[in-house]
Design a protein around this motif. Sequence first.
Motif, PDB file in Angstrom:
ATOM      1  N   ALA A  47       2.806  -6.622   0.265  1.00  0.00           N
ATOM      2  CA  ALA A  47       1.827  -5.640  -0.219  1.00  0.00           C
ATOM      3  C   ALA A  47       2.545  -4.319  -0.484  1.00  0.00           C
ATOM      4  CB  ALA A  47       0.712  -5.445   0.811  1.00  0.00           C
ATOM      5  N   ARG A  48       2.087  -3.624  -1.531  1.00  0.00           N
ATOM      6  CA  ARG A  48       2.717  -2.351  -1.901  1.00  0.00           C
ATOM      7  C   ARG A  48       1.955  -1.171  -1.311  1.00  0.00           C
ATOM      8  NH1 ARG A  48       2.686  -3.935  -8.102  1.00  0.00           N
ATOM      9  NH2 ARG A  48       1.086  -5.319  -7.219  1.00  0.00           N
ATOM     10  N   VAL A  49       2.720  -0.281  -0.667  1.00  0.00           N
ATOM     11  CA  VAL A  49       2.155   0.947  -0.116  1.00  0.00           C
ATOM     12  C   VAL A  49       2.376   2.036  -1.159  1.00  0.00           C
ATOM     13  CG1 VAL A  49       2.330   2.621   1.761  1.00  0.00           C
ATOM     14  CG2 VAL A  49       2.659   0.167   2.222  1.00  0.00           C
ATOM     15  N   LEU A  50       1.352   2.836  -1.462  1.00  0.00           N
ATOM     16  CA  LEU A  50       1.485   3.870  -2.494  1.00  0.00           C
ATOM     17  C   LEU A  50       2.313   5.057  -1.978  1.00  0.00           C
ATOM     18  CD1 LEU A  50      -2.052   3.888  -4.174  1.00  0.00           C
ATOM     19  CD2 LEU A  50      -0.033   2.519  -4.724  1.00  0.00           C
ATOM     20  N   LEU A  79      -2.987   1.525  -0.123  1.00  0.00           N
ATOM     21  CA  LEU A  79      -2.373   0.268  -0.557  1.00  0.00           C
ATOM     22  C   LEU A  79      -2.714   0.015  -2.021  1.00  0.00           C
ATOM     23  CD1 LEU A  79      -3.391  -1.849   2.567  1.00  0.00           C
ATOM     24  CD2 LEU A  79      -1.290  -0.514   2.203  1.00  0.00           C
ATOM     25  N   HIS A  80      -1.821  -0.634  -2.710  1.00  0.00           N
ATOM     26  CA  HIS A  80      -1.971  -0.828  -4.156  1.00  0.00           C
ATOM     27  C   HIS A  80      -3.173  -1.721  -4.471  1.00  0.00           C
ATOM     28  CE1 HIS A  80      -1.127  -1.340  -8.314  1.00  0.00           C
ATOM     29  NE2 HIS A  80       0.018  -0.677  -8.227  1.00  0.00           N
ATOM     30  N   ARG A 124       1.643  -0.923   8.443  1.00  0.00           N
ATOM     31  CA  ARG A 124       2.403  -0.767   7.193  1.00  0.00           C
ATOM     32  C   ARG A 124       3.547  -1.772   7.133  1.00  0.00           C
ATOM     33  NH1 ARG A 124       6.451   4.105   6.960  1.00  0.00           N
ATOM     34  NH2 ARG A 124       7.361   2.682   8.507  1.00  0.00           N
ATOM     35  N   ASP A 125       4.287  -1.892   8.228  1.00  0.00           N
ATOM     36  CA  ASP A 125       5.456  -2.772   8.203  1.00  0.00           C
ATOM     37  C   ASP A 125       5.029  -4.233   8.025  1.00  0.00           C
ATOM     38  OD1 ASP A 125       6.920  -0.486   8.442  1.00  0.00           O
ATOM     39  OD2 ASP A 125       7.371  -0.748  10.574  1.00  0.00           O
TER      40      ASP A 125
END
Lengths: 134, 134
Positions: free
Chosen positions: B99-102, B119-120, B91-92
């Motif tokens: 990148a966008r995490v929902l 992930l978006h 994630r990090d």
Amino acid sequence: MIGRLNHVAIAVPDLEAATATYRDTLGAKVSPPQEEPDHGVTVVFIELPNTKIELLEPLGENSPIQAFLDRSPSGGIHHVCYEVDDIISARDRLKEQGARVLGNGEPKVGAHGKPVLFLHPKDFNGTLVELEQA
Amino acid sequence: MIGRLNHVAIAVPDLEAATATYRDTLGAKVSPPQEEPDHGVTVVFIELPNTKIELLEPLGENSPIQAFLDRSPSGGIHHVCYEVDDIISARDRLKEQGARVLGNGEPKVGAHGKPVLFLHPKDFNGTLVELEQA
């Protein structure tokens, strides 16, 4: 009847950008692009430990994925491909059960040099299914 | 970074009919349905030799797949799930690259009892990507 998941295909509008996303952002192993003029696509394979992702970009006129990208300009998951031991007996069994085979019903040679068929998405929960002889 | 394809998820309007299609028409091994109220879905696993297909039917109010089925009433491929060794470092790394995490960015416990993140789709070629800790 169906065996391994051979691949998941993702249609993309920009193969170079999508390749960079999988290689650099997701850290995956990515093959060089391969033109498949008979199928109207340029393909990049993402090699995962247990299966492959295929990134597909339209190639030439009348690419079969152009209409999909017209509806989904950012791209999206296009189909799944299951392996079968015998594509002719698989086709005949599916037709007996009322499933529709796309095109003229005869297998074509797919991106891996093996016979493939596509099944109608309306018969499989809105999912385009490719069968490939193992 | 990404490892095995853990599963492909297919949203379906009628889980019983979809189960019959996979079991009887495609001849696959299908698990009994499993309700996941925390995720708003009832799930059936199609067990392939190298990975799984998950059939998802909405469960309860506010199911996260209802909007998808409203747009695609026959169903369709909803997401792919890749395994990662360490979901927090994955994630990090993804966030560092934009990148966008929902959701709130914290992993939830997924259908297999392991931490997952989504992930978006706009950052991944129109494809909703789930990451699951291996």
